[in-house]
Design a protein around this motif. Structure first.
Motif: not given
Length: 99
Positions: A79-86, A90-96
């Protein structure tokens, strides 16, 4: 009640003391080598021509195209992955610039 043999008891005491000393000693801090001062000369040395840069490129230029692998959790069981981590990933991968 069975008694512990003396050699085994001495071994346990020695190991316990060793662990106590090893864990309670302060962490070693890295030391820096003393800075070397240039030798004083009466006349300045003739300037030598600068060497051509070698083929070592800066880190940004050295990075090329490649691929990465990321092990992600199962979305059904986390649940944590879906609620927060994903979204953070995605933001970190887009920035990189990772696709």
């Amino acid at each position: 009640m069975k008694r512990i043999p003396l050699p085994l008891l001495v071994l346990f005491i020695f190991l316990g003391a060793f662990l106590f000393v090893a864990c309670s000693s302060p962490a070693a801090e890295p030391t820096q080598a003393p800075a070397e001062e240039p030798a004083a000369t009466e006349e300045p040395a003739a300037e030598e021509p600068a060497e051509e840069p070698t083929e070592a490129a800066p880190a940004e230029e050295a990075m090329g195209e490649g691929s990465i692998a990321v092990l992600l959790p199962d979305s059904a069981s986390s649940a944590r992955w879906e609620a927060d981590d994903r979204r953070f990933f995605e933001e970190a991968f887009d920035a990189a610039g990772v696709e």
